[in-house]
Design a protein around this motif. Sequence first.
Motif, PDB file in Angstrom:
ATOM      1  N   ILE A 193       0.787  -1.437   0.551  1.00 12.01           N
ATOM      2  CA  ILE A 193      -0.505   0.018   0.160  1.00 12.01           C
ATOM      3  C   ILE A 193       1.227   1.072  -0.234  1.00 12.01           C
ATOM      4  O   ILE A 193       1.205   2.637  -1.022  1.00 12.01           O
ATOM      5  CB  ILE A 193      -0.581  -0.026   1.188  1.00 12.01           C
TER       6      ILE A 193
ATOM      7  N   GLU B 102       2.866   1.256  -3.339  1.00  6.95           N
ATOM      8  CA  GLU B 102       1.842   1.201  -4.701  1.00  6.95           C
ATOM      9  C   GLU B 102       0.948   2.566  -4.979  1.00  6.95           C
ATOM     10  O   GLU B 102       0.262   3.000  -5.609  1.00  6.95           O
ATOM     11  CB  GLU B 102       1.259  -0.154  -5.118  1.00  6.95           C
ATOM     12  N   LYS B 103       0.721   2.989  -3.034  1.00  6.90           N
ATOM     13  CA  LYS B 103      -0.442   3.871  -3.113  1.00  6.90           C
ATOM     14  C   LYS B 103      -0.312   5.356  -2.943  1.00  6.90           C
ATOM     15  O   LYS B 103      -0.123   6.758  -2.980  1.00  6.90           O
ATOM     16  CB  LYS B 103      -1.863   3.609  -2.353  1.00  6.90           C
ATOM     17  N   LEU B 104       0.450   5.017  -1.541  1.00 12.78           N
ATOM     18  CA  LEU B 104       0.524   6.149  -0.917  1.00 12.78           C
ATOM     19  C   LEU B 104       2.304   6.676  -1.289  1.00 12.78           C
ATOM     20  O   LEU B 104       1.970   8.088  -1.726  1.00 12.78           O
ATOM     21  CB  LEU B 104       1.209   5.740   1.202  1.00 12.78           C
TER      22      LEU B 104
ATOM     23  N   ALA C  17       1.693   8.914  -4.641  1.00  9.76           N
ATOM     24  CA  ALA C  17       0.821  10.248  -4.732  1.00  9.76           C
ATOM     25  C   ALA C  17       1.052  10.845  -4.036  1.00  9.76           C
ATOM     26  O   ALA C  17       1.393  12.476  -4.127  1.00  9.76           O
ATOM     27  CB  ALA C  17      -0.433   9.673  -3.136  1.00  9.76           C
TER      28      ALA C  17
ATOM     29  N   ILE D 131      -6.874   7.928   0.646  1.00  4.71           N
ATOM     30  CA  ILE D 131      -5.876   7.002   0.192  1.00  4.71           C
ATOM     31  C   ILE D 131      -5.784   5.886   1.640  1.00  4.71           C
ATOM     32  O   ILE D 131      -5.935   4.579   1.078  1.00  4.71           O
ATOM     33  CB  ILE D 131      -4.440   7.738  -0.409  1.00  4.71           C
ATOM     34  N   TYR D 132      -5.270   6.326   2.780  1.00  5.32           N
ATOM     35  CA  TYR D 132      -4.800   4.913   3.589  1.00  5.32           C
ATOM     36  C   TYR D 132      -6.366   4.349   4.174  1.00  5.32           C
ATOM     37  O   TYR D 132      -6.697   2.930   4.327  1.00  5.32           O
ATOM     38  CB  TYR D 132      -4.129   5.877   4.788  1.00  5.32           C
TER      39      TYR D 132
ATOM     40  N   ALA E 267      -7.139   1.943   1.528  1.00  6.64           N
ATOM     41  CA  ALA E 267      -6.923   1.073   0.956  1.00  6.64           C
ATOM     42  C   ALA E 267      -6.737   0.200   2.648  1.00  6.64           C
ATOM     43  O   ALA E 267      -6.769  -1.604   1.909  1.00  6.64           O
ATOM     44  CB  ALA E 267      -5.471   1.587   0.956  1.00  6.64           C
TER      45      ALA E 267
END
Length: 418
Positions: A40, A43-45, A48, A330-331, A334
């Motif tokens: 997470i 790939e996401k945080l 961003a 986001i968090y 996820a």
Amino acid sequence: MKTQALTALLMASSILGSAGMALADTTLTIESWRNDDLSIWQEKLIPAFEAKNPGIKVVFSPSAPTEYNAALNAKLDAGSAGDLITCRPFDASLELYNKGHLADLTSLAGMENFSDVAKSAWTTDDGKASFCVPMASVIHGFIYNKEAFDKLGITPPATEAEFFAALDKIKADGTYVPMAMGTKDLWEAATMGYQNIGPTYWHGEEGRLALIKGEQKLTDAQWVEPFATLAKWKDYLGDGFEAQSYPDSQNLFTLGRAAIYPAGSWEISVFNTQAQFKMGAFPPPVKNAGDTCYISDHNDIGIGLNAKSKNADAAKTFLSWVASPEFATIYANALPGFFSLNSAAVKMEDPLAQEFVSWREKCKPTIRSTYQILSRGTPNLENETWVESANVINGTSTPEAAAKKLQEGLESWYKPAK
């Protein structure tokens, strides 16, 4: 001319290369015990954040959960710890701050986005300094089998009377165990029992803070009453609940054999993958219609700044982003069931998670009563509450006796309680 052009090209390349290095010359390292959410972050945080802050690179470097505290302390003592320190709630992080390992973040841009309750797990006892940005909490309540409720014509209960009427109806039908909870593992009885419904009686933060100040005792009515309510649960937990473990309770519910599950929101992602029926959730019932609703919205994880970081400015930029609604959205999506502590409303994509988090709009939040200050001595109030909650549900102790034992234990080492 060719030589001059080549020289100019090389100089331009060198300048651009230096500029590129300058833009990427700050790398922040995050220490954490949450190795299960590595993907997470990667790939996401982190992407961003880096998209908006091209001069800062972030590396998420977790340790095994059981090794984190020892490994982190060793790194901090040696001066080799990362710039950003993922914070456990309450005493473990407070100790790091008191030792000078965590920086004071009270004036960090973005900290105004969190309530005092949200910051309580990472604030000094006197309330003057906050040292970690709150990231997420878990919320307590009840998850129910929608198909079972529909079949029996039950609507989610709002009051205690409605709650027990629903349990009676489920029990009388006989198709489902009314409520899936066991007492074998002890903590389940306290965490999903006493700490789930208790804030309704001691009025959340009002009672919790009064207990810390010594203005209330665990033998006062508002602290004994939740035990009395728990004692009534015994008739609805099914045969052999005394030998039923936490995984047994989870399976009993997800297999569709129980109608209600006293829950922590961390169950959501697991239940979503295991249950073959639609689920709903309701907050702890109030005593009487119209009463104020209270929920345990318990701080679970935060992130702070290594006081000796050589990249403090960049780290603060990152921490201010963690304090933003963007990070929160986001968090929280996820990791359904781990809710943002940010005051800004976060739209949850998971309907069950959205139901839990919606309670913040109508209920007053508090944290588990035993977690701040009151479990620093021996006997440990948190662990003792596990035992006494299980004993009360099992019928081997009375609510009054359980409360008396807890108060006497607290008084034995905690001066304000005397």
